[in-house]
Write a protein that holds these residues in place. Sequence first.
Motif, PDB file in Angstrom:
ATOM      1  N   ASP A 176       0.830  -1.201   0.000  1.00  0.00           N
ATOM      2  CA  ASP A 176       0.000   0.000   0.000  1.00  0.00           C
ATOM      3  C   ASP A 176       0.870   1.259   0.000  1.00  0.00           C
ATOM      4  O   ASP A 176       0.558   2.246  -0.683  1.00  0.00           O
ATOM      5  CB  ASP A 176      -0.921   0.008   1.218  1.00  0.00           C
ATOM      6  N   ALA A 177       1.976   1.229   0.758  1.00  0.00           N
ATOM      7  CA  ALA A 177       2.865   2.391   0.801  1.00  0.00           C
ATOM      8  C   ALA A 177       3.493   2.642  -0.560  1.00  0.00           C
ATOM      9  O   ALA A 177       3.632   3.794  -0.987  1.00  0.00           O
ATOM     10  CB  ALA A 177       3.945   2.176   1.857  1.00  0.00           C
ATOM     11  N   ARG A 178       3.886   1.588  -1.252  1.00  0.00           N
ATOM     12  CA  ARG A 178       4.472   1.746  -2.579  1.00  0.00           C
ATOM     13  C   ARG A 178       3.433   2.230  -3.586  1.00  0.00           C
ATOM     14  O   ARG A 178       3.739   3.028  -4.470  1.00  0.00           O
ATOM     15  CB  ARG A 178       5.120   0.436  -3.030  1.00  0.00           C
ATOM     16  N   MET A 179       2.200   1.756  -3.444  1.00  0.00           N
ATOM     17  CA  MET A 179       1.148   2.215  -4.352  1.00  0.00           C
ATOM     18  C   MET A 179       0.796   3.673  -4.104  1.00  0.00           C
ATOM     19  O   MET A 179       0.191   4.318  -4.966  1.00  0.00           O
ATOM     20  CB  MET A 179      -0.091   1.326  -4.223  1.00  0.00           C
ATOM     21  N   ALA A 180       1.158   4.199  -2.939  1.00  0.00           N
ATOM     22  CA  ALA A 180       0.916   5.615  -2.642  1.00  0.00           C
ATOM     23  C   ALA A 180       2.023   6.519  -3.175  1.00  0.00           C
ATOM     24  O   ALA A 180       1.882   7.751  -3.137  1.00  0.00           O
ATOM     25  CB  ALA A 180       0.770   5.810  -1.131  1.00  0.00           C
ATOM     26  N   GLU A 181       3.124   5.925  -3.671  1.00  0.00           N
ATOM     27  CA  GLU A 181       4.212   6.727  -4.225  1.00  0.00           C
ATOM     28  C   GLU A 181       3.746   7.432  -5.507  1.00  0.00           C
ATOM     29  O   GLU A 181       2.928   6.887  -6.262  1.00  0.00           O
ATOM     30  CB  GLU A 181       5.407   5.830  -4.532  1.00  0.00           C
ATOM     31  N   PRO A 182       4.257   8.638  -5.776  1.00  0.00           N
ATOM     32  CA  PRO A 182       3.772   9.391  -6.943  1.00  0.00           C
ATOM     33  C   PRO A 182       4.046   8.711  -8.276  1.00  0.00           C
ATOM     34  O   PRO A 182       3.356   8.995  -9.263  1.00  0.00           O
ATOM     35  CB  PRO A 182       4.511  10.730  -6.831  1.00  0.00           C
ATOM     36  N   TRP A 183       5.045   7.815  -8.337  1.00  0.00           N
ATOM     37  CA  TRP A 183       5.376   7.175  -9.604  1.00  0.00           C
ATOM     38  C   TRP A 183       4.492   5.960  -9.903  1.00  0.00           C
ATOM     39  O   TRP A 183       4.500   5.458 -11.032  1.00  0.00           O
ATOM     40  CB  TRP A 183       6.841   6.743  -9.629  1.00  0.00           C
ATOM     41  N   PHE A 184       3.737   5.476  -8.924  1.00  0.00           N
ATOM     42  CA  PHE A 184       2.987   4.229  -9.118  1.00  0.00           C
ATOM     43  C   PHE A 184       1.792   4.432 -10.045  1.00  0.00           C
ATOM     44  O   PHE A 184       1.022   5.376  -9.910  1.00  0.00           O
ATOM     45  CB  PHE A 184       2.483   3.678  -7.781  1.00  0.00           C
ATOM     46  N   ARG A 185       1.652   3.498 -10.996  1.00  0.00           N
ATOM     47  CA  ARG A 185       0.457   3.374 -11.837  1.00  0.00           C
ATOM     48  C   ARG A 185       0.127   1.903 -11.939  1.00  0.00           C
ATOM     49  O   ARG A 185       0.994   1.083 -12.245  1.00  0.00           O
ATOM     50  CB  ARG A 185       0.700   3.953 -13.237  1.00  0.00           C
ATOM     51  N   SER A 186      -1.133   1.564 -11.704  1.00  0.00           N
ATOM     52  CA  SER A 186      -1.498   0.149 -11.701  1.00  0.00           C
ATOM     53  C   SER A 186      -1.314  -0.487 -13.070  1.00  0.00           C
ATOM     54  O   SER A 186      -1.045  -1.693 -13.163  1.00  0.00           O
ATOM     55  CB  SER A 186      -2.945  -0.027 -11.227  1.00  0.00           C
ATOM     56  N   ASP A 187      -1.427   0.292 -14.147  1.00  0.00           N
ATOM     57  CA  ASP A 187      -1.258  -0.311 -15.468  1.00  0.00           C
ATOM     58  C   ASP A 187       0.212  -0.520 -15.822  1.00  0.00           C
ATOM     59  O   ASP A 187       0.522  -1.079 -16.880  1.00  0.00           O
ATOM     60  CB  ASP A 187      -1.973   0.505 -16.551  1.00  0.00           C
ATOM     61  N   ASP A 188       1.136  -0.107 -14.928  1.00  0.00           N
ATOM     62  CA  ASP A 188       2.560  -0.406 -15.111  1.00  0.00           C
ATOM     63  C   ASP A 188       2.954  -1.709 -14.417  1.00  0.00           C
ATOM     64  O   ASP A 188       4.133  -2.059 -14.406  1.00  0.00           O
ATOM     65  CB  ASP A 188       3.428   0.728 -14.549  1.00  0.00           C
ATOM     66  N   LEU A 189       2.004  -2.406 -13.850  1.00  0.00           N
ATOM     67  CA  LEU A 189       2.274  -3.693 -13.214  1.00  0.00           C
ATOM     68  C   LEU A 189       1.566  -4.772 -14.038  1.00  0.00           C
ATOM     69  O   LEU A 189       0.345  -4.929 -13.985  1.00  0.00           O
ATOM     70  CB  LEU A 189       1.776  -3.700 -11.766  1.00  0.00           C
ATOM     71  N   LEU A 190       2.353  -5.478 -14.838  1.00  0.00           N
ATOM     72  CA  LEU A 190       1.831  -6.526 -15.719  1.00  0.00           C
ATOM     73  C   LEU A 190       1.728  -7.832 -14.941  1.00  0.00           C
ATOM     74  O   LEU A 190       2.650  -8.192 -14.216  1.00  0.00           O
ATOM     75  CB  LEU A 190       2.750  -6.727 -16.923  1.00  0.00           C
ATOM     76  N   VAL A 191       0.603  -8.535 -15.094  1.00  0.00           N
ATOM     77  CA  VAL A 191       0.419  -9.777 -14.347  1.00  0.00           C
ATOM     78  C   VAL A 191       0.061 -10.917 -15.304  1.00  0.00           C
ATOM     79  O   VAL A 191      -0.651 -10.734 -16.296  1.00  0.00           O
ATOM     80  CB  VAL A 191      -0.670  -9.638 -13.264  1.00  0.00           C
ATOM     81  N   ALA A 192       0.603 -12.090 -14.976  1.00  0.00           N
ATOM     82  CA  ALA A 192       0.315 -13.308 -15.740  1.00  0.00           C
ATOM     83  C   ALA A 192      -0.539 -14.217 -14.872  1.00  0.00           C
ATOM     84  O   ALA A 192      -0.308 -14.343 -13.667  1.00  0.00           O
ATOM     85  CB  ALA A 192       1.610 -14.012 -16.127  1.00  0.00           C
ATOM     86  N   ARG A 193      -1.515 -14.882 -15.496  1.00  0.00           N
ATOM     87  CA  ARG A 193      -2.438 -15.743 -14.770  1.00  0.00           C
ATOM     88  C   ARG A 193      -2.402 -17.156 -15.337  1.00  0.00           C
ATOM     89  O   ARG A 193      -2.114 -17.377 -16.513  1.00  0.00           O
ATOM     90  CB  ARG A 193      -3.874 -15.196 -14.844  1.00  0.00           C
ATOM     91  N   SER A 194      -2.720 -18.090 -14.478  1.00  0.00           N
ATOM     92  CA  SER A 194      -2.850 -19.480 -14.918  1.00  0.00           C
ATOM     93  C   SER A 194      -4.182 -19.659 -15.633  1.00  0.00           C
ATOM     94  O   SER A 194      -5.008 -18.734 -15.696  1.00  0.00           O
ATOM     95  CB  SER A 194      -2.793 -20.413 -13.703  1.00  0.00           C
ATOM     96  N   ALA A 195      -4.394 -20.874 -16.155  1.00  0.00           N
ATOM     97  CA  ALA A 195      -5.663 -21.174 -16.811  1.00  0.00           C
ATOM     98  C   ALA A 195      -6.832 -21.035 -15.848  1.00  0.00           C
ATOM     99  O   ALA A 195      -7.975 -20.783 -16.268  1.00  0.00           O
ATOM    100  CB  ALA A 195      -5.623 -22.582 -17.393  1.00  0.00           C
ATOM    101  N   MET A 196      -6.555 -21.162 -14.551  1.00  0.00           N
ATOM    102  CA  MET A 196      -7.594 -21.040 -13.526  1.00  0.00           C
ATOM    103  C   MET A 196      -7.748 -19.601 -13.028  1.00  0.00           C
ATOM    104  O   MET A 196      -8.548 -19.323 -12.147  1.00  0.00           O
ATOM    105  CB  MET A 196      -7.255 -21.946 -12.343  1.00  0.00           C
ATOM    106  N   GLY A 197      -6.950 -18.686 -13.598  1.00  0.00           N
ATOM    107  CA  GLY A 197      -7.057 -17.282 -13.227  1.00  0.00           C
ATOM    108  C   GLY A 197      -6.200 -16.858 -12.058  1.00  0.00           C
ATOM    109  O   GLY A 197      -6.276 -15.713 -11.599  1.00  0.00           O
ATOM    110  N   GLU A 198      -5.332 -17.751 -11.558  1.00  0.00           N
ATOM    111  CA  GLU A 198      -4.473 -17.422 -10.429  1.00  0.00           C
ATOM    112  C   GLU A 198      -3.239 -16.656 -10.912  1.00  0.00           C
ATOM    113  O   GLU A 198      -2.699 -16.944 -11.988  1.00  0.00           O
ATOM    114  CB  GLU A 198      -4.036 -18.694  -9.712  1.00  0.00           C
ATOM    115  N   LEU A 199      -2.742 -15.734 -10.099  1.00  0.00           N
ATOM    116  CA  LEU A 199      -1.517 -15.028 -10.437  1.00  0.00           C
ATOM    117  C   LEU A 199      -0.332 -15.986 -10.368  1.00  0.00           C
ATOM    118  O   LEU A 199      -0.133 -16.667  -9.366  1.00  0.00           O
ATOM    119  CB  LEU A 199      -1.268 -13.868  -9.466  1.00  0.00           C
ATOM    120  N   VAL A 200       0.450 -16.023 -11.445  1.00  0.00           N
ATOM    121  CA  VAL A 200       1.634 -16.891 -11.475  1.00  0.00           C
ATOM    122  C   VAL A 200       2.895 -16.114 -11.846  1.00  0.00           C
ATOM    123  O   VAL A 200       3.993 -16.675 -11.832  1.00  0.00           O
ATOM    124  CB  VAL A 200       1.448 -18.072 -12.449  1.00  0.00           C
TER     125      VAL A 200
END
Length: 283
Positions: A176-200
Motif C-alpha cells: 500500500d505504501a508503494r502504491m501511494a508513491e507518486p510514480w505508481f500506476r497500476s497499469d505499469d504492473l503486468l500480471v500473468a495468470r494461470s488457466a484457472m485465473g491465479e496469479l503466477v
Amino acid sequence: MLHTSDLHGERDAFERLVDEALAADGQPPFSDQSIVEARAGQRDYLTAVDDDGALTGAAIARAADPAEFELVIAPFYRGAGRGRRALQSLLERYDDEVLTWAHGDHPAAARLAASTHLTRIRTLYQLRRPLDDALPDVVAFDRFDPARDADEWVALNARVFADHPEQGRITRSDLDARMAEPWFRSDDLLVARSAMGELVGYNWLKIEGDVGEIYVLGIDAQAAGMGLGRKLTAAGLAHMQSRGCRTAALYVDDENERAVRLYRSMGFTDYTTDVQYRRDVRS
C-alpha cells in the motif's frame, strides 16, 4: 556526528543533498525501500550539520532485524574525514550485526568500509539497455487491479522471494505504501495468470521520465522454466516504449545467475554496481 531527525525544517536541505549526491555519483544515495520505510516511520532519518547549520550528511537507518543503514555525505563536504566520522558514529549505535549499502562500487566507499572492518557480502548489478529497437512477438498481459489482486500479489511475491532478504518481507501495508508513491500506476504492473485465473507471474515497472525500471519481476515456481520471465520482460520493455521511455533499467543480484543470463541475452549491459557490507559483531 549524526543525530536522529524528523526533518522538520530540514526537508528542503535533505532533498537538495540527495539531488546533489545523485548528480555527483550517478545514482541515488538511498534505496526506494529505505525511503518508503522512513516515510512510514519504520526507519529513522539521521542528519549531520556543521557549525553554520548546513546539512553535511544524512543517513536512513533501521535499528534491528538486523540493524541496517545507508549513509551519504554532501559532495561539497567530502574528502575531509566526515564520511569516516559519520560511519563510526553509526556503527557505534549498534552492538551486533550491522548491514550497510554502498550505492555504486566507488573506490572511496570500499576504502572506508575496509578501514572500519566491514566485509563485502553482496553485489547488486544495475543493468540497462536502450529502447530504440522493435520488440517482435510481444505477448499481451493483464494489468494489476489493486482491489482484486493486492492480497494475491503479496502472497505470490512472498513465495517467489522467500529467500530474498528484502523483497520477500513485503507485507500488504508495504505494498500500500508503494502504491501511494507518486510514480505508481497500476497499469505499469503486468500480471500473468494461470488457466484457472491465479496469479503466477508479474513484471512491476517504475517509470519516471525517459527511464523505465523493471522494479521487480517474479515467476511462481509452478510456472518456471516455460519462458514466462522472458515474455514478461519483453512485454515490459514494449510497455516502456509506449510510455515514451528511451532506456530500460533493472537491478539483479550477481548470485542470481539465471536472471543475469536472461537479461544479458535481451540486450542489458552493466551500468553500475551496489555493494552491501556487514559488520558481524562489535570488535
